[in-house]
Design a protein around this motif. Sequence first.
Motif, PDB file in Angstrom:
ATOM      1  N   LYS A   4       0.827  -1.203   0.000  1.00  0.00           N
ATOM      2  CA  LYS A   4       0.000   0.000   0.000  1.00  0.00           C
ATOM      3  C   LYS A   4       0.863   1.255   0.000  1.00  0.00           C
ATOM      4  CE  LYS A   4      -3.932   2.023   2.359  1.00  0.00           C
ATOM      5  NZ  LYS A   4      -4.868   1.902   3.469  1.00  0.00           N
ATOM      6  N   LEU A   7       2.400   1.668  -3.509  1.00  0.00           N
ATOM      7  CA  LEU A   7       1.396   2.100  -4.482  1.00  0.00           C
ATOM      8  C   LEU A   7       0.984   3.547  -4.273  1.00  0.00           C
ATOM      9  CD1 LEU A   7      -0.778  -1.126  -4.650  1.00  0.00           C
ATOM     10  CD2 LEU A   7       0.829  -0.269  -6.359  1.00  0.00           C
ATOM     11  N   GLU A   8       0.907   3.984  -3.030  1.00  0.00           N
ATOM     12  CA  GLU A   8       0.551   5.380  -2.766  1.00  0.00           C
ATOM     13  C   GLU A   8       1.627   6.323  -3.281  1.00  0.00           C
ATOM     14  OE1 GLU A   8      -1.201   6.572   0.777  1.00  0.00           O
ATOM     15  OE2 GLU A   8      -2.595   4.897   0.822  1.00  0.00           O
ATOM     16  N   LEU A  10       3.593   5.691  -5.811  1.00  0.00           N
ATOM     17  CA  LEU A  10       3.547   5.652  -7.271  1.00  0.00           C
ATOM     18  C   LEU A  10       2.348   6.412  -7.820  1.00  0.00           C
ATOM     19  CD1 LEU A  10       4.615   1.969  -7.941  1.00  0.00           C
ATOM     20  CD2 LEU A  10       6.003   4.037  -8.161  1.00  0.00           C
ATOM     21  N   LYS A  11       1.234   6.404  -7.110  1.00  0.00           N
ATOM     22  CA  LYS A  11       0.042   7.110  -7.585  1.00  0.00           C
ATOM     23  C   LYS A  11       0.235   8.624  -7.631  1.00  0.00           C
ATOM     24  CE  LYS A  11      -3.498   3.765  -6.329  1.00  0.00           C
ATOM     25  NZ  LYS A  11      -4.648   3.500  -5.482  1.00  0.00           N
ATOM     26  N   HIS A  14       1.261  10.730 -12.395  1.00  0.00           N
ATOM     27  CA  HIS A  14       0.101  10.418 -13.241  1.00  0.00           C
ATOM     28  C   HIS A  14       0.358   9.229 -14.164  1.00  0.00           C
ATOM     29  CE1 HIS A  14       2.326  12.980 -16.077  1.00  0.00           C
ATOM     30  NE2 HIS A  14       1.641  12.362 -17.013  1.00  0.00           N
ATOM     31  N   PHE A  16       1.467   6.402 -13.334  1.00  0.00           N
ATOM     32  CA  PHE A  16       1.098   5.185 -12.616  1.00  0.00           C
ATOM     33  C   PHE A  16      -0.357   5.188 -12.166  1.00  0.00           C
ATOM     34  CE2 PHE A  16       5.676   5.047 -12.256  1.00  0.00           C
ATOM     35  CZ  PHE A  16       5.949   3.711 -12.438  1.00  0.00           C
ATOM     36  N   ASP A  17      -1.084   6.256 -12.425  1.00  0.00           N
ATOM     37  CA  ASP A  17      -2.474   6.326 -11.994  1.00  0.00           C
ATOM     38  C   ASP A  17      -3.293   5.287 -12.746  1.00  0.00           C
ATOM     39  OD1 ASP A  17      -4.673   7.284 -10.586  1.00  0.00           O
ATOM     40  OD2 ASP A  17      -5.209   8.668 -12.189  1.00  0.00           O
ATOM     41  N   GLY A  18      -3.911   4.403 -12.025  1.00  0.00           N
ATOM     42  CA  GLY A  18      -4.716   3.353 -12.639  1.00  0.00           C
ATOM     43  C   GLY A  18      -3.923   2.142 -13.089  1.00  0.00           C
ATOM     44  N   SER A  67      10.438   7.858  -4.609  1.00  0.00           N
ATOM     45  CA  SER A  67       9.877   9.015  -5.319  1.00  0.00           C
ATOM     46  C   SER A  67      10.949   9.751  -6.113  1.00  0.00           C
ATOM     47  CB  SER A  67       9.208   9.971  -4.335  1.00  0.00           C
ATOM     48  OG  SER A  67       8.087   9.360  -3.752  1.00  0.00           O
TER      49      SER A  67
END
Length: 75
Positions: A4, A7-8, A10-11, A14, A16-18, A67
């Motif tokens: 989690k 993924l947060e 990476l989100k 943009h 990696f969004d979705g 990041s």
Amino acid sequence: MRDKSILEKLKAFHEFDGAIIHRYPAREGLLKFITAGNVIVKWYYRGDIAVQVGDNDDIVCGMRELSDVISEVIQ
């Protein structure tokens, strides 16, 4: 919990969004990876995170550096 957190981070990008997380059983354990274009981020339950761009070698980093590494490779 680690999945989690990764993924947060990476989100925030943009690219990696979705994106969908994939799982692959390996001898070292369950390998998890996510792709966005030609960037692949992969990790196991424990240990470092690897970022691969295209066919290049992995850039190994920890959670804190993730990041910064993503920012560098996406530019």
